[in-house]
Write an enzyme that holds these catalytic residues in place. Structure first.
Site, PDB file in Angstrom:
ATOM      1  N   HIS A   1      -5.717  -7.206  13.829  1.00 22.63           N
ATOM      2  CA  HIS A   1      -4.586  -6.284  13.687  1.00 22.63           C
ATOM      3  C   HIS A   1      -4.182  -5.773  15.066  1.00 22.63           C
ATOM      4  CE1 HIS A   1      -1.937  -3.834  11.280  1.00 22.63           C
ATOM      5  NE2 HIS A   1      -2.424  -2.699  11.720  1.00 22.63           N
TER       6      HIS A   1
ATOM      7  N   TYR B   1      15.698  30.984   4.846  1.00 25.79           N
ATOM      8  CA  TYR B   1      14.510  31.717   5.302  1.00 25.79           C
ATOM      9  C   TYR B   1      14.525  31.938   6.805  1.00 25.79           C
ATOM     10  CZ  TYR B   1      12.253  30.970   0.763  1.00 25.79           C
ATOM     11  OH  TYR B   1      11.938  30.972  -0.562  1.00 25.79           O
TER      12      TYR B   1
ATOM     13  N   ARG C   1       1.542 -10.494   7.757  1.00 26.06           N
ATOM     14  CA  ARG C   1       1.372  -9.347   6.846  1.00 26.06           C
ATOM     15  C   ARG C   1       2.421  -8.268   7.116  1.00 26.06           C
ATOM     16  NH1 ARG C   1      -3.864  -9.589   9.281  1.00 26.06           N
ATOM     17  NH2 ARG C   1      -3.341  -7.565  10.182  1.00 26.06           N
TER      18      ARG C   1
ATOM     19  N   CYS D   1      14.194  24.495   2.638  1.00 30.58           N
ATOM     20  CA  CYS D   1      13.235  25.180   1.765  1.00 30.58           C
ATOM     21  C   CYS D   1      12.428  24.135   0.994  1.00 30.58           C
ATOM     22  CB  CYS D   1      13.960  26.078   0.770  1.00 30.58           C
ATOM     23  SG  CYS D   1      15.266  27.103   1.468  1.00 30.58           S
ATOM     24  N   MET D   2      11.545  24.583   0.121  1.00 22.36           N
ATOM     25  CA  MET D   2      10.721  23.639  -0.640  1.00 22.36           C
ATOM     26  C   MET D   2      11.577  22.779  -1.574  1.00 22.36           C
ATOM     27  SD  MET D   2       7.537  24.345  -3.224  1.00 22.36           S
ATOM     28  CE  MET D   2       6.566  25.242  -2.034  1.00 22.36           C
ATOM     29  N   ASP D   3      12.593  23.396  -2.192  1.00 21.84           N
ATOM     30  CA  ASP D   3      13.347  22.695  -3.231  1.00 21.84           C
ATOM     31  C   ASP D   3      14.846  22.607  -2.966  1.00 21.84           C
ATOM     32  OD1 ASP D   3      10.880  22.906  -4.795  1.00 21.84           O
ATOM     33  OD2 ASP D   3      11.450  25.019  -4.949  1.00 21.84           O
TER      34      ASP D   3
ATOM     35  N   LYS E   1       0.844  -1.210   0.000  1.00 20.50           N
ATOM     36  CA  LYS E   1       0.000   0.000   0.000  1.00 20.50           C
ATOM     37  C   LYS E   1       0.879   1.260   0.000  1.00 20.50           C
ATOM     38  CE  LYS E   1      -0.189  -0.368   5.020  1.00 20.50           C
ATOM     39  NZ  LYS E   1      -0.957  -0.827   6.176  1.00 20.50           N
TER      40      LYS E   1
ATOM     41  N   ARG F   1     -10.244  -0.042  14.891  1.00 18.71           N
ATOM     42  CA  ARG F   1     -10.360   0.444  13.513  1.00 18.71           C
ATOM     43  C   ARG F   1     -11.329  -0.502  12.809  1.00 18.71           C
ATOM     44  NH1 ARG F   1      -4.652   1.318  10.421  1.00 18.71           N
ATOM     45  NH2 ARG F   1      -4.923  -0.881  10.007  1.00 18.71           N
TER      46      ARG F   1
HETATM   47  C1  LIG Z   1      -0.179  -1.686   6.890  1.00 20.52           C
HETATM   48  C2  LIG Z   1      -0.721  -2.920   7.441  1.00 20.52           C
HETATM   49  C3  LIG Z   1       0.139  -3.996   7.766  1.00 20.52           C
HETATM   50  C4  LIG Z   1       1.654  -3.870   7.760  1.00 20.52           C
HETATM   51  O1  LIG Z   1       2.055  -3.226   8.940  1.00 20.52           O
HETATM   52  P1  LIG Z   1       3.615  -2.945   9.259  1.00 20.52           P
HETATM   53  O2  LIG Z   1       3.580  -2.341  10.613  1.00 20.52           O
HETATM   54  O3  LIG Z   1       4.095  -2.001   8.225  1.00 20.52           O
HETATM   55  O4  LIG Z   1       4.308  -4.253   9.205  1.00 20.52           O
HETATM   56  C5  LIG Z   1      -0.456  -5.179   8.141  1.00 20.52           C
HETATM   57  N1  LIG Z   1      -1.795  -5.303   8.229  1.00 20.52           N
HETATM   58  C6  LIG Z   1      -2.647  -4.276   7.957  1.00 20.52           C
HETATM   59  C7  LIG Z   1      -4.111  -4.467   8.089  1.00 20.52           C
HETATM   60  C8  LIG Z   1      -2.136  -3.057   7.569  1.00 20.52           C
HETATM   61  O5  LIG Z   1      -2.971  -2.043   7.321  1.00 20.52           O
END
Ligand SMILES: *Cc1c(COP(=O)(O)O)cnc(C)c1O
Length: 374
Positions: free
Chosen positions: A167, A267, A223, A314-316, A40, A138
């Site tokens: 999670h 700046y 995951r 700065c920005m750049d 992601k 969540r």
């Molecule tokens: C992003 C995410 C992960 C990975 O988490 P990390 O802390 O980057 O290993 C696993 N499961 C879900 C549902 C996530 O949203």
């Protein structure tokens, strides 16, 4: 090409996946669980496609995304492996989700029904994963609702319960009783689903923190996200694995100038040179995701030596004090962060910016070209 670029070492990325597998095999004394690599947020800023392909090549069995659009990118590139959708799609996205054959997390009755209808109109059967909230607060159903929702999925014509998941919010803290209780509650919930006559599918829970610190949470699949990009999820976690940062943010000196003592830099004139010195300008800034909080506090690596950032980012562009007798010059390569232990890494930047390495990596903007090695 512009001097500022993100060099992506896919060999390190694949090494990290294999390192996680080695860690799990040795702890388990047998076969490691399946691995679903989170790609992601554009592969945590590293580029979703190249990371997805490299992950599958290194043995990941599935990929994780947060948005339908991210799943679409992977399917358009020809990836056929399972893609888990961690986020909830909107009603208007469900038909596309079904046509793409994504495997969404589900957690309520209405969404399950809408997905079943979308799968019917797309003429497909969809794998879904029941997400149980055991303490994240969540997306996820209450544990007591899980057996009923699992059975609803089982009886939906166009859906298949491919997995059951949860999670962890604090798995990156060492030996947290909260995480141990979550694991127990989750495994008990899976047992209740089975007792109610439904196959929970692939059972999965562990993010990077739990892969590193909680073997009881590994179940059938893990995951990982941040760890495959080379970082621990938090500074608290024991450094027991050989994780190698994948991204190196590099640039080069484009301009140098000798200045007198008490010369203001950048700046706000917040910095004044304490003595005569040479100031180098680097063409990168917060417009590239190089955080402004690094003003007068961060450092860079040039030819193996570190030099302080002086004045505001700065920005750049930003400025570095390279000393009265500089050993570097216009054209010298500058590392803003990366795997070299002599220089700053994303964890050091995160600490200076009161954030986490995730935000440093995903914050590198689209203006910065990603250059892939291997
Ligand atoms: C992003 C995410 C992960 C990975 O988490 P990390 O802390 O980057 O290993 C696993 N499961 C879900 C549902 C996530 O949203």
């Amino acid at each position: 090409m512009r001097a500022t670029r993100a060099v992506i070492r896919l060999a390190n990325f694949q090494h990290n996946i294999r390192e996680l597998r080695r860690h799990m095999e040795s702890q388990r004394g047998g076969e490691a669980p399946q691995i679903c690599v989170a790609v992601k947020a554009d592969g945590y800023g590293h580029g979703i496609l190249r990371c997805a392909e490299a992950a599958l090549e290194a043995g990941a069995s599935s990929l994780g995304v947060a948005a339908v659009s991210e799943g679409a990118m992977l399917r358009d590139a020809g990836i056929r492996e399972p893609i888990l959708l961690f986020g909830i799609a909107r009603k208007g996205e469900l038909e596309e989700l079904a046509e793409l054959g994504l495997s969404p997390f589900v957690a309520d009755e209405t969404y399950i029904r809408l997905l079943d209808e979308a799968a019917a109109s797309a003429g497909v059967k969809l794998n879904v994963h029941l997400k149980v909230d055991t303490g994240m607060g969540r997306i996820g159903c209450r544990p007591d609702e899980a057996p009923r929702l699992a059975s609803q999925i089982q009886h939906a014509k166009r859906l298949r319960l491919a997995g059951t998941a949860t999670h962890f919010p604090v798995a990156d803290e060492d030996d947290s009783s909260f995480t141990h209780e979550q694991i127990e509650l989750f495994l008990r919930t899976v047992k209740h689903i089975r007792e109610a006559g439904t196959d929970p599918g692939v059972v999965h829970a562990a993010n990077s923190g739990a892969i590193i610190g909680y073997p009881d949470a590994w179940a059938d699949m893990v995951r990982p996200g941040i760890s495959v990009y080379g970082y621990y999820p938090s500074a608290d976690q024991k450094r027991t694995l050989d994780l190698r940062p994948v991204m190196e943010l590099v640039s080069e000196i484009v301009f140098v100038k000798r200045v007198a003592p008490d010369t203001p830099i950048s700046y706000g004139c917040t910095y004044r040179t304490p003595q005569e010195t040479v100031i180098a300008t680097i063409p990168a800034g917060y417009g590239d995701g190089f955080n402004r909080l690094l003003s007068s506090t961060g450092r860079v690596l040039i030819d193996g030596k570190t030099y302080p950032i002086v004045g505001r980012v700065c920005m750049d562009q930003f400025m570095v004090d390279i000393g009265a007798k500089p050993e570097c010059c216009v054209g010298s390569t500058v590392t803003l962060f990366g795997p070299d232990p002599a220089g700053p890494n994303a964890e050091e930047l995160a600490e200076l910016c009161s954030t986490i390495p995730y935000e440093i990596l995903t914050g590198i903007t689209a203006r910065v070209p990603r250059i892939y090695l291997d």
